[in-house]
Write a protein that holds these residues in place. Structure first.
Motif, PDB file in Angstrom:
ATOM      1  N   ILE A  18      61.988  56.237   6.264  1.00  0.00           N
ATOM      2  CA  ILE A  18      61.668  55.267   7.321  1.00  0.00           C
ATOM      3  C   ILE A  18      60.168  54.981   7.323  1.00  0.00           C
ATOM      4  O   ILE A  18      59.738  53.835   7.459  1.00  0.00           O
ATOM      5  CB  ILE A  18      62.113  55.798   8.692  1.00  0.00           C
ATOM      6  CG1 ILE A  18      63.627  56.015   8.716  1.00  0.00           C
ATOM      7  CG2 ILE A  18      61.674  54.852   9.814  1.00  0.00           C
ATOM      8  CD1 ILE A  18      64.436  54.781   8.413  1.00  0.00           C
ATOM      9  N   THR A  19      59.365  56.026   7.156  1.00  0.00           N
ATOM     10  CA  THR A  19      57.913  55.850   7.092  1.00  0.00           C
ATOM     11  C   THR A  19      57.534  54.990   5.897  1.00  0.00           C
ATOM     12  O   THR A  19      56.699  54.089   5.998  1.00  0.00           O
ATOM     13  CB  THR A  19      57.209  57.215   7.005  1.00  0.00           C
ATOM     14  OG1 THR A  19      57.532  57.980   8.165  1.00  0.00           O
ATOM     15  CG2 THR A  19      55.701  57.052   6.906  1.00  0.00           C
ATOM     16  N   CYS A  22      58.129  51.419   6.644  1.00  0.00           N
ATOM     17  CA  CYS A  22      57.108  50.867   7.548  1.00  0.00           C
ATOM     18  C   CYS A  22      55.795  50.592   6.814  1.00  0.00           C
ATOM     19  O   CYS A  22      55.165  49.546   7.013  1.00  0.00           O
ATOM     20  CB  CYS A  22      56.862  51.827   8.710  1.00  0.00           C
ATOM     21  SG  CYS A  22      58.231  51.945   9.876  1.00  0.00           S
ATOM     22  N   ILE A 163      51.324  60.275   9.476  1.00  0.00           N
ATOM     23  CA  ILE A 163      52.231  59.466  10.281  1.00  0.00           C
ATOM     24  C   ILE A 163      53.276  60.421  10.845  1.00  0.00           C
ATOM     25  O   ILE A 163      53.920  61.159  10.097  1.00  0.00           O
ATOM     26  CB  ILE A 163      52.891  58.334   9.480  1.00  0.00           C
ATOM     27  CG1 ILE A 163      51.831  57.313   9.036  1.00  0.00           C
ATOM     28  CG2 ILE A 163      53.973  57.645  10.318  1.00  0.00           C
ATOM     29  CD1 ILE A 163      52.378  56.155   8.226  1.00  0.00           C
ATOM     30  N   ASN A 165      56.696  61.331  13.169  1.00  0.00           N
ATOM     31  CA  ASN A 165      58.010  60.778  13.474  1.00  0.00           C
ATOM     32  C   ASN A 165      58.646  61.507  14.640  1.00  0.00           C
ATOM     33  O   ASN A 165      58.393  62.692  14.856  1.00  0.00           O
ATOM     34  CB  ASN A 165      58.937  60.913  12.255  1.00  0.00           C
ATOM     35  CG  ASN A 165      58.789  59.757  11.303  1.00  0.00           C
ATOM     36  OD1 ASN A 165      59.303  58.673  11.553  1.00  0.00           O
ATOM     37  ND2 ASN A 165      58.074  59.979  10.210  1.00  0.00           N
ATOM     38  N   ARG A 186      52.537  56.605  14.677  1.00  0.00           N
ATOM     39  CA  ARG A 186      53.736  57.402  14.889  1.00  0.00           C
ATOM     40  C   ARG A 186      54.925  56.463  15.006  1.00  0.00           C
ATOM     41  O   ARG A 186      54.814  55.332  15.491  1.00  0.00           O
ATOM     42  CB  ARG A 186      53.620  58.295  16.108  1.00  0.00           C
ATOM     43  CG  ARG A 186      53.592  57.621  17.453  1.00  0.00           C
ATOM     44  CD  ARG A 186      53.526  58.627  18.591  1.00  0.00           C
ATOM     45  NE  ARG A 186      54.163  59.884  18.256  1.00  0.00           N
ATOM     46  CZ  ARG A 186      55.466  60.097  18.308  1.00  0.00           C
ATOM     47  NH1 ARG A 186      56.264  59.104  18.683  1.00  0.00           N
ATOM     48  NH2 ARG A 186      55.971  61.248  17.991  1.00  0.00           N
ATOM     49  N   ILE A 187      56.050  56.921  14.546  1.00  0.00           N
ATOM     50  CA  ILE A 187      57.280  56.142  14.564  1.00  0.00           C
ATOM     51  C   ILE A 187      58.240  56.851  15.511  1.00  0.00           C
ATOM     52  O   ILE A 187      58.678  57.976  15.236  1.00  0.00           O
ATOM     53  CB  ILE A 187      57.874  56.026  13.149  1.00  0.00           C
ATOM     54  CG1 ILE A 187      56.867  55.354  12.216  1.00  0.00           C
ATOM     55  CG2 ILE A 187      59.186  55.243  13.179  1.00  0.00           C
ATOM     56  CD1 ILE A 187      57.203  55.460  10.752  1.00  0.00           C
ATOM     57  N   VAL A 193      67.961  51.713  13.837  1.00  0.00           N
ATOM     58  CA  VAL A 193      66.850  51.475  12.908  1.00  0.00           C
ATOM     59  C   VAL A 193      67.250  50.323  12.002  1.00  0.00           C
ATOM     60  O   VAL A 193      68.121  50.466  11.138  1.00  0.00           O
ATOM     61  CB  VAL A 193      66.529  52.734  12.075  1.00  0.00           C
ATOM     62  CG1 VAL A 193      65.430  52.427  11.063  1.00  0.00           C
ATOM     63  CG2 VAL A 193      66.114  53.881  12.979  1.00  0.00           C
ATOM     64  N   ILE A 198      61.611  48.225  12.002  1.00  0.00           N
ATOM     65  CA  ILE A 198      60.619  48.523  10.967  1.00  0.00           C
ATOM     66  C   ILE A 198      59.428  47.563  11.074  1.00  0.00           C
ATOM     67  O   ILE A 198      58.265  47.979  11.003  1.00  0.00           O
ATOM     68  CB  ILE A 198      61.255  48.452   9.567  1.00  0.00           C
ATOM     69  CG1 ILE A 198      62.322  49.532   9.396  1.00  0.00           C
ATOM     70  CG2 ILE A 198      60.178  48.565   8.476  1.00  0.00           C
ATOM     71  CD1 ILE A 198      61.839  50.951   9.519  1.00  0.00           C
ATOM     72  N   GLN A 201      57.242  48.553  14.081  1.00  0.00           N
ATOM     73  CA  GLN A 201      56.481  49.785  13.840  1.00  0.00           C
ATOM     74  C   GLN A 201      55.377  49.557  12.796  1.00  0.00           C
ATOM     75  O   GLN A 201      54.294  50.112  12.886  1.00  0.00           O
ATOM     76  CB  GLN A 201      57.403  50.917  13.376  1.00  0.00           C
ATOM     77  CG  GLN A 201      58.497  51.282  14.360  1.00  0.00           C
ATOM     78  CD  GLN A 201      57.963  51.531  15.755  1.00  0.00           C
ATOM     79  OE1 GLN A 201      56.965  52.217  15.947  1.00  0.00           O
ATOM     80  NE2 GLN A 201      58.651  50.970  16.754  1.00  0.00           N
ATOM     81  N   LEU A 205      50.848  50.423  12.733  1.00  0.00           N
ATOM     82  CA  LEU A 205      50.175  51.389  11.883  1.00  0.00           C
ATOM     83  C   LEU A 205      48.712  51.013  11.698  1.00  0.00           C
ATOM     84  O   LEU A 205      48.369  49.826  11.642  1.00  0.00           O
ATOM     85  CB  LEU A 205      50.870  51.480  10.515  1.00  0.00           C
ATOM     86  CG  LEU A 205      52.308  52.016  10.523  1.00  0.00           C
ATOM     87  CD1 LEU A 205      52.872  52.005   9.107  1.00  0.00           C
ATOM     88  CD2 LEU A 205      52.366  53.418  11.120  1.00  0.00           C
TER      89      LEU A 205
END
Length: 207
Positions: A18-19, A22, A163, A165, A186-187, A193, A198, A201, A205
């Protein structure tokens, strides 16, 4: 290459994919996971491709796809395959155009073995990538976070930052302070999702 960003985690299941989605979305970069294990659960490349909404990012094919949901060296051993970092480096040069950023997702953490002699940490160094560390709060996460930071510091590998989560925890500020690496964002935990999540978020960043 300075425009390679390697996404590593303090452990398994901390939100690297997921990170990576993003970060890829935020930078309009390309995405690549050179070694995929656990094929029965689908690939991270498929997940990221479905989550991106920009029109520029390319998700590149893996070099190794292995069935077993295990560390790369073990999954490869079970299929009588040996992971060759030279092939990964060669493919990185082929797929990445000059001046274009490439987000590379690793398998697990820094000391995950790729074969009998080479660890993910070694591959990061060979790729000449900068690192983003993905962390999540759980019992033991401070130790895992700071061990990861210490290994990167001792290895002289450039780190862009953290980052985080999941649900916010005050440990985040402590980890940032003790490690000396900045917090990039941070997510939050989400029940849904999708590409909209995405994209939202990604905008938050800090690079």
């Amino acid at each position: 290459m300075s425009n390679r960003i390697f996404i590593t985690g303090i452990g398994t299941g901390v939100g690297k994919t997921i990170t990576a989605a993003c970060v890829t979305q935020a930078l309009g970069a390309d995405y690549w996971k050179p070694v995929q294990t656990g094929l029965l659960e689908g690939t991270d490349t498929q997940t990221v491709r479905a989550l991106l909404s920009n029109t520029t990012s390319v998700c590149h094919k893996e070099v190794y796809c292995l069935q077993e949901p295990a560390s790369p060296h073990l999954a490869a051993r079970l299929e009588n395959v040996t992971i060759d970092p030279a092939l990964i480096l060669q493919q990185a040069s082929i797929i990445q155009p000059p001046q274009r950023s490439l987000v590379i997702e690793g398998a697990g953490g820094l000391m995950v073995p790729l074969n009998e002699d080479v660890f993910t940490l070694d591959l990061i160094r060979q790729l000449q990538a900068k690192v983003i560390i993905v962390a999540q709060n759980y019992l033991g996460s401070i130790n895992h976070s700071l061990l990861t930071a210490r290994v990167l510091q001792a290895s002289d590998i450039p780190v862009l930052g953290w980052i985080f989560n999941g649900d916010h925890h005050s440990n985040e500020e402590d980890v940032v302070r003790w490690s000396g690496y900045p917090k990039l964002g941070r997510i939050p935990h989400a029940t849904v999702v999708d590409a909209n999540f995405i994209a939202l978020q990604a905008k938050q960043l800090m690079f």
